[in-house]
Design an enzyme around this catalytic site. Structure first.
Site, PDB file in Angstrom:
ATOM      1  N   THR A 219       8.769 -11.157  -3.103  1.00  0.00           N
ATOM      2  CA  THR A 219       7.891 -11.299  -2.015  1.00  0.00           C
ATOM      3  C   THR A 219       6.590 -11.769  -2.734  1.00  0.00           C
ATOM      4  OG1 THR A 219       7.265 -10.654  -0.057  1.00  0.00           O
ATOM      5  CG2 THR A 219       6.888  -9.038  -1.940  1.00  0.00           C
ATOM      6  N   ASN A 220       5.544 -12.306  -1.573  1.00  0.00           N
ATOM      7  CA  ASN A 220       3.950 -13.035  -1.958  1.00  0.00           C
ATOM      8  C   ASN A 220       2.885 -10.889  -1.551  1.00  0.00           C
ATOM      9  OD1 ASN A 220       3.180 -14.107   0.406  1.00  0.00           O
ATOM     10  ND2 ASN A 220       4.752 -15.302  -0.100  1.00  0.00           N
ATOM     11  N   TYR A 221       1.726 -12.371  -1.857  1.00  0.00           N
ATOM     12  CA  TYR A 221       0.793 -11.175  -1.888  1.00  0.00           C
ATOM     13  C   TYR A 221      -0.153 -11.041  -0.231  1.00  0.00           C
ATOM     14  CZ  TYR A 221       0.845  -9.625  -6.439  1.00  0.00           C
ATOM     15  OH  TYR A 221       1.429  -9.381  -7.701  1.00  0.00           O
TER      16      TYR A 221
END
Ligand code: PMT
Length: 413
Positions: A219-221
Site C-alpha cells: 500500500t502507500n501512506y
C-alpha cells in the site's frame, strides 16, 4: 493551520430545550463557535434547569436569551423585539436538543416562549434544523411521529435522532446524536443552495491495498485527508457526493454516501458504477493514491520465515489505470480532475498525466516537501490545465479542497 469553512461568520440561533442532552449542546455551541459561527443561544425555562445560561455565554462569547421579555438593552439586537431580530439575522435556526413538547408546539404553530415564537417568526426567513432527544416511547408515540411528518412536510430538517442507550437506561430511537454530527448537518443545510446545488460529484480518497498473503499487503501512506476534505467541501457547496475510499480511519462527512473498497480493481469497479454509465456524474475528482502494481499471486497461506531466501521474490503485475478506463467510456463525467503525486519535475509530469488520462485539470503536489502530500494536514499544489497553470501557496487541505471545488463549480457545464 485554521481554515475558513461554510460555518465561518454564519449567524446561527441555537435553541436549547429541557432535556438532559442540553449538556451536549454546550459542546455543540463551542464547536460551532470554534468554526467561526456567531452563535446566539435561546434557552427555554426548562433548559435552564439542566445547564446555566452563563455556560453558553462563556462558550459563545455572546448574550444568551431566556425570556420573551428581553429587549436589546442586553442583546444589542437590530430591533427591540428579540424574536423578530433573531429570526431576521439568522442564517440557520438549530434546535438541539428539541423535546417532544417543543416539536409539538412548532408543528402546530404554538408560540408561548421566546424559542417557539422565534421558530414561528423564522418561517421563510432561514432554514430550521432540529435534533430530537427523548425516550423511545415518546419518540415512537404516534402523536410525536405525526408531528415529525408535519415538520418534515413543512421543510424542517432533522439531525437524528439516533438509536442507542439513553439517560433513562432504555434503548431505542430518540437518542441525541453527537455534537460533531450535528455540526455536519448544519454544514449540509447551510450549503444546500451553494455553487454545486443539485450537481453530483464522485470523489476518491485514501490508498488502495493489494494483498500479498492472508496477513500482508502492499500500500502507500495516503491517509485520505485530502479526499475527505474535498468530499466535505463539495457538500458545503450543495453537491450530492459519493466518496469512494480505500481503508482509512476518518469519519464520513455528514451528507456523503460512502463506498468502502480495498484494492485497485474494486475501486475501479466502484468508480465505473458511480461515475460513468447511463447516468454519469457531473464531476469525478480522483484524490486516491491508487496502487499501480499488485502481487501477481496472492499466497493462500502466510509466507513463512523458514522459506529458502533464494526463492524470496514477489512478482508484480500492473493494476488497471482507473482514470484511463474512465476516459474510454462512452458516457463519462462532465468534468474529471486527477491528482499527481510527484517527487521531481512536478509540472512536466503533471502535464503528461493530464493528456494521457484525458483530464480537465490535474492537481500536482510535490510529495518530497515535509508539509505537503501524504498524511500531513497541509498541502502545496499547482493546478495544471491545458491552458496553463495556477500555483497555490501552502494551505490546509480543507482550503485546497475548497479551491478545487470552486474550480469545478466555475467550469461545470
Ligand atoms: O490522503 P492524504 O494523506 O491526504 O494525501 C493526499 C495525496 C498525496 C494522496 C493526494 O494529494 C494525491 O496526490 N493523490 C494522488 C496520488 C497518486 O496516486 O498520484 P499518481 O500520480 O500515482 O496518479 C495520478 C492520478 O491517477 C491520480 O488522480 C490517481 O488517483 C489516478 N490513478 C493512479 C493510478 C491508477 N492505477 N489509476 C488511477 O486512476
Amino acid at each position: 493551520m485554521s481554515s475558513k469553512s461554510i460555518l465561518t461568520d454564519k449567524h446561527i440561533i441555537l435553541g436549547v430545550t429541557g432535556s438532559i442532552a442540553a449538556y451536549k449542546a454546550c459542546a455543540l455551541a463551542s464547536r460551532l463557535t470554534q468554526h467561526g459561527a456567531l452563535v446566539d443561544v435561546i434557552m427555554t425555562e426548562s433548559a435552564t434547569r439542566f445547564v446555566a445560561p452563563l455556560t453558553f455565554q462563556a462558550l459563545t462569547g455572546r448574550p444568551v436569551y431566556t425570556t420573551m421579555w428581553q429587549t436589546d438593552a442586553s442583546g444589542g439586537l437590530g430591533t427591540h423585539i428579540a424574536h423578530v431580530s433573531l429570526a431576521h439575522e439568522a442564517d440557520l435556526l438549530l434546535i438541539a436538543p428539541i423535546t417532544a413538547n417543543m416539536m409539538a408546539k412548532i408543528a402546530h404553530g404554538l408560540a408561548d416562549d421566546l424559542l417557539s415564537v422565534t421558530a414561528l417568526a423564522s418561517a421563510n426567513r432561514c432554514p430550521i434544523l432540529i435534533a430530537p432527544a427523548m425516550d423511545v416511547g415518546m419518540y415512537e408515540n404516534p402523536v410525536t411521529l405525526a408531528n415529525v411528518d408535519i415538520l418534515r412536510s413543512r421543510g424542517v430538517r432533522f439531525a437524528g435522532p439516533g438509536s442507542g442507550r439513553m439517560a433513562s437506561g432504555l434503548e431505542g430511537l430518540g437518542r441525541f446524536i453527537e455534537p460533531d454530527e450535528i455540526a455536519g448537518h448544519c454544514r449540509r443545510v447551510l450549503g444546500m443552495n451553494g455553487s454545486l446545488a443539485g450537481r453530483r460529484v464522485v470523489v476518491t480518497a485514501g490508498p488502495t491495498r493489494e494483498p500479498l498473503d492472508p496477513v500482508r499487503y502492499l500500500t502507500n501512506y495516503s491517509s485520505g485527508k485530502q479526499g475527505f476534505a474535498i468530499a466535505q467541501a463539495a457538500v458545503d457547496a450543495g453537491a450530492v457526493v459519493t466518496l469512494i475510499t480505500g481503508p482509512v480511519s476518518l469519519p464520513t462527512p455528514i451528507g456523503v454516501e460512502r463506498v468502502d473498497v480495498l484494492d485497485t480493481r474494486s475501486m475501479l469497479d466502484a468508480v465505473l458504477v458511480h461515475a460513468t454509465g447511463d447516468d454519469p456524474t457531473d464531476a469525478l475528482i480522483m484524490a486516491a493514491a491508487v496502487a499501480d502494481f499488485r502481487p501477481e499471486e496472492i499466497a493462500e497461506r502466510k509466507i513463512k520465515k523458514t522459506q529458502d531466501p533464494a526463492s524470496m521474490q514477489i512478482d508484480l503485475t500492473y493494476n488497471p489505470d482507473i482514470l484511463y478506463e474512465v476516459s474510454r467510456q462512452t458516457r463519462k463525467p462532465l468534468l474529471t480532475v486527477g491528482f499527481a503525486a510527484e517527487s521531481d519535475d512536478l509540472i512536466a509530469h503533471a502535464q503528461e498525466k493530464l493528456a494521457r488520462k484525458s483530464l480537465d485539470m490535474i492537481v500536482a503536489n510535490d510529495i518530497t516537501a515535509g508539509d505537503a502530500g501524504f498524511a500531513v494536514d497541509t498541502n502545496r499544489v499547482v493546478f495544471v490545465m491545458s491552458e496553463g497553470i495556477e500555483e497555490l501557496p501552502l494551505m490546509s487541505k480543507e482550503e485546497v479542497a475548497q479551491r478545487i471545488v470552486a474550480w469545478v463549480a466555475e467550469h461545470q457545464m
